[in-house]
Design a protein around this motif. Structure first.
Motif, PDB file in Angstrom:
ATOM      1  N   ALA A   2       0.861  -1.183   0.000  1.00 20.40           N
ATOM      2  CA  ALA A   2       0.000   0.000   0.000  1.00 20.40           C
ATOM      3  C   ALA A   2       0.895   1.230   0.000  1.00 20.40           C
ATOM      4  CB  ALA A   2      -0.905  -0.011   1.226  1.00 20.40           C
ATOM      5  N   GLN A   3       0.894   1.977  -1.084  1.00 21.26           N
ATOM      6  CA  GLN A   3       1.755   3.147  -1.226  1.00 21.26           C
ATOM      7  C   GLN A   3       0.894   4.384  -1.451  1.00 21.26           C
ATOM      8  OE1 GLN A   3       4.088   1.611  -4.576  1.00 21.26           O
ATOM      9  NE2 GLN A   3       5.815   1.282  -3.211  1.00 21.26           N
ATOM     10  N   GLY A   4       1.060   5.371  -0.585  1.00 21.67           N
ATOM     11  CA  GLY A   4       0.261   6.584  -0.674  1.00 21.67           C
ATOM     12  C   GLY A   4      -1.121   6.449  -0.061  1.00 21.67           C
ATOM     13  N   LEU A   5      -1.470   5.275   0.406  1.00 20.28           N
ATOM     14  CA  LEU A   5      -2.819   5.021   0.937  1.00 20.28           C
ATOM     15  C   LEU A   5      -3.113   5.882   2.155  1.00 20.28           C
ATOM     16  CD1 LEU A   5      -5.376   3.102   0.875  1.00 20.28           C
ATOM     17  CD2 LEU A   5      -4.142   1.735   2.580  1.00 20.28           C
ATOM     18  N   ARG A   6      -2.226   5.846   3.145  1.00 21.62           N
ATOM     19  CA  ARG A   6      -2.465   6.595   4.378  1.00 21.62           C
ATOM     20  C   ARG A   6      -2.409   8.099   4.113  1.00 21.62           C
ATOM     21  NH1 ARG A   6       1.323   6.359   7.592  1.00 21.62           N
ATOM     22  NH2 ARG A   6       2.882   5.329   6.265  1.00 21.62           N
ATOM     23  N   ALA A   7      -1.540   8.520   3.202  1.00 18.87           N
ATOM     24  CA  ALA A   7      -1.436   9.942   2.883  1.00 18.87           C
ATOM     25  C   ALA A   7      -2.718  10.456   2.235  1.00 18.87           C
ATOM     26  CB  ALA A   7      -0.254  10.174   1.949  1.00 18.87           C
ATOM     27  N   LEU A   8      -3.252   9.710   1.297  1.00 20.82           N
ATOM     28  CA  LEU A   8      -4.451  10.157   0.591  1.00 20.82           C
ATOM     29  C   LEU A   8      -5.670  10.130   1.507  1.00 20.82           C
ATOM     30  CD1 LEU A   8      -3.657   8.388  -2.759  1.00 20.82           C
ATOM     31  CD2 LEU A   8      -3.680  10.861  -2.367  1.00 20.82           C
ATOM     32  N   TYR A   9      -5.728   9.143   2.397  1.00 18.80           N
ATOM     33  CA  TYR A   9      -6.819   9.128   3.368  1.00 18.80           C
ATOM     34  C   TYR A   9      -6.716  10.347   4.290  1.00 18.80           C
ATOM     35  CZ  TYR A   9      -9.458   7.954   7.554  1.00 18.80           C
ATOM     36  OH  TYR A   9     -10.314   8.004   8.622  1.00 18.80           O
ATOM     37  N   ALA A  10      -5.492  10.660   4.737  1.00 15.68           N
ATOM     38  CA  ALA A  10      -5.314  11.831   5.609  1.00 15.68           C
ATOM     39  C   ALA A  10      -5.701  13.111   4.883  1.00 15.68           C
ATOM     40  CB  ALA A  10      -3.865  11.908   6.086  1.00 15.68           C
ATOM     41  N   LEU A  11      -5.387  13.200   3.589  1.00 17.54           N
ATOM     42  CA  LEU A  11      -5.776  14.370   2.802  1.00 17.54           C
ATOM     43  C   LEU A  11      -7.295  14.531   2.792  1.00 17.54           C
ATOM     44  CD1 LEU A  11      -5.172  16.635   0.673  1.00 17.54           C
ATOM     45  CD2 LEU A  11      -5.437  14.831  -1.063  1.00 17.54           C
ATOM     46  N   ILE A  12      -8.000  13.446   2.523  1.00 17.05           N
ATOM     47  CA  ILE A  12      -9.468  13.501   2.475  1.00 17.05           C
ATOM     48  C   ILE A  12     -10.048  13.809   3.855  1.00 17.05           C
ATOM     49  CG2 ILE A  12     -11.537  12.113   2.045  1.00 17.05           C
ATOM     50  CD1 ILE A  12      -9.833  10.614  -0.100  1.00 17.05           C
ATOM     51  N   ARG A  13      -9.553  13.097   4.861  1.00 15.37           N
ATOM     52  CA  ARG A  13     -10.065  13.278   6.232  1.00 15.37           C
ATOM     53  C   ARG A  13      -9.877  14.709   6.715  1.00 15.37           C
ATOM     54  NH1 ARG A  13      -6.289  10.249   9.749  1.00 15.37           N
ATOM     55  NH2 ARG A  13      -5.153  12.214   9.538  1.00 15.37           N
ATOM     56  N   GLU A  14      -8.664  15.242   6.560  1.00 16.67           N
ATOM     57  CA  GLU A  14      -8.386  16.567   7.094  1.00 16.67           C
ATOM     58  C   GLU A  14      -9.093  17.656   6.296  1.00 16.67           C
ATOM     59  OE1 GLU A  14      -6.969  16.994   9.991  1.00 16.67           O
ATOM     60  OE2 GLU A  14      -6.921  14.805  10.018  1.00 16.67           O
ATOM     61  N   THR A  15      -9.224  17.482   4.975  1.00 14.29           N
ATOM     62  CA  THR A  15      -9.938  18.488   4.174  1.00 14.29           C
ATOM     63  C   THR A  15     -11.404  18.548   4.580  1.00 14.29           C
ATOM     64  OG1 THR A  15      -8.425  18.107   2.323  1.00 14.29           O
ATOM     65  CG2 THR A  15     -10.492  19.223   1.842  1.00 14.29           C
ATOM     66  N   VAL A  16     -12.008  17.385   4.793  1.00 15.98           N
ATOM     67  CA  VAL A  16     -13.410  17.338   5.205  1.00 15.98           C
ATOM     68  C   VAL A  16     -13.577  17.934   6.600  1.00 15.98           C
ATOM     69  CG1 VAL A  16     -15.325  15.788   5.762  1.00 15.98           C
ATOM     70  CG2 VAL A  16     -13.980  15.396   3.697  1.00 15.98           C
ATOM     71  N   ARG A  17     -12.640  17.643   7.497  1.00 17.82           N
ATOM     72  CA  ARG A  17     -12.730  18.181   8.858  1.00 17.82           C
ATOM     73  C   ARG A  17     -12.675  19.709   8.861  1.00 17.82           C
ATOM     74  NH1 ARG A  17      -8.759  14.200  12.434  1.00 17.82           N
ATOM     75  NH2 ARG A  17     -10.240  12.460  12.612  1.00 17.82           N
ATOM     76  N   ARG A  18     -11.879  20.273   7.934  1.00 20.90           N
ATOM     77  CA  ARG A  18     -11.755  21.732   7.845  1.00 20.90           C
ATOM     78  C   ARG A  18     -12.903  22.366   7.075  1.00 20.90           C
ATOM     79  NH1 ARG A  18      -6.462  20.385   6.324  1.00 20.90           N
ATOM     80  NH2 ARG A  18      -6.963  21.056   4.209  1.00 20.90           N
ATOM     81  N   GLY A  19     -13.820  21.543   6.578  1.00 19.30           N
ATOM     82  CA  GLY A  19     -14.936  22.075   5.821  1.00 19.30           C
ATOM     83  C   GLY A  19     -14.592  22.413   4.398  1.00 19.30           C
ATOM     84  N   GLY A  20     -13.516  21.804   3.879  1.00 17.56           N
ATOM     85  CA  GLY A  20     -13.094  22.073   2.519  1.00 17.56           C
ATOM     86  C   GLY A  20     -13.963  21.366   1.500  1.00 17.56           C
ATOM     87  N   TRP A  21     -13.729  21.693   0.203  1.00 14.05           N
ATOM     88  CA  TRP A  21     -14.491  21.139  -0.930  1.00 14.05           C
ATOM     89  C   TRP A  21     -15.961  21.488  -0.836  1.00 14.05           C
ATOM     90  CZ3 TRP A  21     -11.696  15.959   0.107  1.00 14.05           C
ATOM     91  CH2 TRP A  21     -10.412  16.016  -0.417  1.00 14.05           C
ATOM     92  N   ARG A  22     -16.243  22.580  -0.154  1.00 14.83           N
ATOM     93  CA  ARG A  22     -17.635  23.035  -0.102  1.00 14.83           C
ATOM     94  C   ARG A  22     -17.663  24.554  -0.043  1.00 14.83           C
ATOM     95  NH1 ARG A  22     -20.064  20.248  -2.539  1.00 14.83           N
ATOM     96  NH2 ARG A  22     -21.564  18.638  -1.993  1.00 14.83           N
TER      97      ARG A  22
END
Length: 479
Positions: free
Chosen positions: A459-479
Motif C-alpha cells: 500500500a503506497q500513498g494510501l495513508r497519505a491520501l486518506y489523511a488528505l481527504i479526512r483533514e480536508t473534510v474536517r476543515r470544511g473544505g471542498w464546499r
C-alpha cells in the motif's frame, strides 16, 4: 465465492497487540540526548554491554538489555527528535524475541501512537498458501491513550491492500474484485452496481469491454460501482482504480520477465478499495463513489488489436498504438462516468507506467494534479504520514505526442520519452475541465523485503491520501 481471507468479519483483530500481559518486557524509547542522560544512570555492566554492542542511540536501532540472571530485562529503542518514523518500529514484531512487551510510561503520546501503528503494520504476513504457520510475532500491550480505532483501521487497510495485490490472478480475477467490493458494501451499507460483459456495450462502456473481452468464461470484464453516504450534505469524493487483474500485454505480448508480476496490475483497484474501507469505517461525513473497471488483458481470437480504433464513453475515439497500454483505456471510460457528476475530488490510482518507475524508482508513487493547492496539500500530508508521494508535471506541450492520424488521440505517446506524463495527459482528456483531479501512478509492490514491508504487494500513498481527504473534510473544505 468466499473472500473471507481478504475482508474478514473483524479485520481489526490484531493478535500481536494485546490488552495486558503478566510480565511484559519494557520498551524504552530514547532520543540521542535522552540516551546520553540515561547512560549516566546506567550500571557499569549495562554501559559495558551497550559499548560492546556499539549502541549509541543511532536512529532506528534497538538494544536488548539482559538482567543479572540472564533474562531479557529491557529494550532500548533509538528514536529521532521531532516527528517519529513509523517504519523505524515496523520491524520490531519480527526482530525482537518472541514474548510480550510494554512501552515505558514516559513515552510521549504521539510517539506511542506511531510505534503502535508501526507494530501493527509490521506484524503483517501473507500466509494464505502456506501449509505451515510461521512463528508468532512479538506482542505489544496497547499503550494508554492511543487512538486504537485509528491504529486498527490504518493497519487493517494496509493489510487489506497487500492481500489483494499479492493474491495470484487465479484467485483474484474480475469476479473476485467484485466479490471483495460486494463484501465491503454489505459491511458498511453501501450500494453496489456491477455492469458485466455485453452490458458494457449496452450501457456505453466500450473501451472497458474491448480490453477485457478476450478473457475466458467467468472472467468477463465489468465495471464495479459502489456508492456510500456518510453525509447527504457532505462533499462528493469519487475514487477510480485500475483493475487489470492480469496483464499479458494482449497481442503486444509481454516477455516472461515483464509478465511475471502482472498479478499486481490491479494494484490501483486494491488501493481505492482500501481507501473506501478507511472512509466508510471512519464514517467520514462525505458522499463516496468508487468505480473499478475490472478486466483481464488476455490473448484470444477476441482480443483487441494494434491500430484498432476504439470508441469511448466520452465520445472520443482512441487509436490503439499498443495493446499493452490497456490500463488507460479502461480508466478513460470510468473517468468519463466519474466526471459526469463533477465531484469535489476525483482521484484515480493505477499501476500505469514503467516510465514512472524509471523516473522515481519503485518506492515513490508519482502524483499528477491539475490544481496546485490540492497537490501541495497532498504532498504535505504525505510527509507527515511518512507515506511519500512525488509530483510530476502535466506538461501541456507533450499533448501533441498523443495525436493520431486516424482518431481523436492515440493511447501511447509518439516518442519514447516522458511516458508517465503522456499517460497522465491521456487520462486528463477524460476529466471535466476545472474538476479537482489527482492521478497516482503507483508500483504497488515491494521488490525486496524491508522491516515491516515484506516483498510483495504494498500500500503506497494510501495513508497519505486518506489523511488528505479526512483533514480536508474536517476543515470544511471542498464546499
Amino acid at each position: 465465492m468466499s473472500v473471507s481471507h481478504i475482508v474478514t468479519a473483524k479485520p481489526e483483530a490484531l493478535d500481536h497487540l494485546i490488552e495486558a500481559a503478566a510480565a511484559p518486557v519494557e520498551l524504552l524509547p530514547l532520543t540521542k540526548p535522552q540516551f546520553e542522560a540515561w547512560l549516566t544512570q546506567a550500571t557499569p555492566a549495562e554501559a559495558a554491554w551497550l559499548a560492546a554492542l556499539d549502541f549509541s542511540a543511532q536512529e532506528g536501532r534497538h538494544a536488548l538489555l539482559p538482567t543479572v540472571e540472564g533474562r531479557l530485562g529491557r529494550v532500548l529503542l533509538a528514536v529521532e527528535d521531532g516527528s517519529p518514523d513509523l517504519w523505524a518500529f515496523a520491524g520490531l514484531p519480527e526482530t525482537l524475541p518472541a514474548g510480550d512487551y510494554v512501552l515505558a510510561a514516559s513515552t510521549p503520546p504521539a510517539l506511542a501512537e506511531t510505534l503502535s501503528l508501526g507494530w501493527a503494520v509490521g506484524g503483517y504476513r501473507f500466509s494464505r498458501y502456506k501449509s505451515k504457520e510461521a512463528p508468532a510475532p512479538a506482542r505489544l500491550v496497547w499503550p494508554e491513550g492511543v487512538d486504537r480505532p485509528s491504529v486498527i483501521r490504518s493497519a487493517a487497510a494496509v493489510g487489506f491492500v497487500r492481500d489483494l495485490i499479492t493474491t495470484p490472478a487465479e484467485d483474484m480475477g474480475p469476479a473476485d474484485l467484485e466479490a471483495t467490493a460486494r463484501s465491503l458494501a454489505h459491511r458498511y451499507g453501501a450500494d453496489l452496481t456491477v455492469t458485466r460483459g455485453e452490458q458494457l456495450l449496452e450501457q456505453d462502456y466500450p473501451a472497458i469491454h474491448a480490453v477485457g473481452r478476450a478473457a475466458g468464461r467467468g472472467r468477463e470484464p465489468r465495471l464495479i460501482d459502489l456508492t456510500w453516504t456518510g453525509s447527504e450534505s457532505g462533499p462528493q469524493v469519487t475514487l477510480v482504480g485500475k483493475g487489470v487483474c492480469f496483464d499479458t500485454g494482449g497481442l503486444d505480448l509481454k516477455s516472461p520477465a515483464n509478465m511475471k508480476l502482472m498479478k499486481k496490475d490491479m494494484g490501483g483497484a486494491a488501493h481505492v478499495l482500501g481507501l473506501a474501507y478507511l472512509i466508510m469505517d471512519a464514517g467520514l461525513p462525505l458522499r463516496l463513489r468508487l468505480l473499478v473497471p475490472a478486466v483481464e488483458n488476455a490473448v484470444s481470437g477476441e482480443a483487441f488489436r494494434p491500430l484498432d480504433v476504439l470508441p469511448t464513453r466520452q465520445g472520443l475515439t482512441v487509436e490503439v498504438g499498443d495493446t499493452d497500454a490497456e490500463g488507460r483505456l479502461i480508466l478513460c471510460d470510468a473517468l468519463a462516468e466519474a466526471g459526469r457528476e463533477r465531484p469535489d475530488l476525483l482521484l484515480d490510482m493505477a499501476t500505469l507506467t514503467g516510465a514512472a518507475r524509471v523516473a522515481l524508482g519503485t518506492e515513490l508513487p508519482a502524483l499528477f494534479c491539475n490544481d496546485d493547492e490540492l497537490a501541495t496539500a497532498a504532498l504535505t500530508v504525505s510527509t507527515q504520514e511518512a507515506d511519500p508521494l512525488w509530483r510530476l508535471p502535466l506538461h501541456r506541450p507533450y499533448k501533441r505526442f498523443l495525436d493520431s492520424k486516424v482518431a481523436d488521440l492515440s493511447n501511447i505517446g509518439s516518442t519514447g520519452f516522458g511516458g508517465a506524463i503522456t499517460a497522465a495527459l491521456f487520462l486528463e482528456r477524460f476529466v471535466p475541465e476545472g474538476a479537482p483531479w489527482i492521478h497516482i501512478d503507483v508500483m504497488a509492490w515491494n521488490t525486496a523485503g524491508r522491516p515491516g514491508r515484506p516483498e510483495g504487494g504494498e500500500a503506497q500513498g494510501l495513508r497519505a491520501l486518506y489523511a488528505l481527504i479526512r483533514e480536508t473534510v474536517r476543515r470544511g473544505g471542498w464546499r
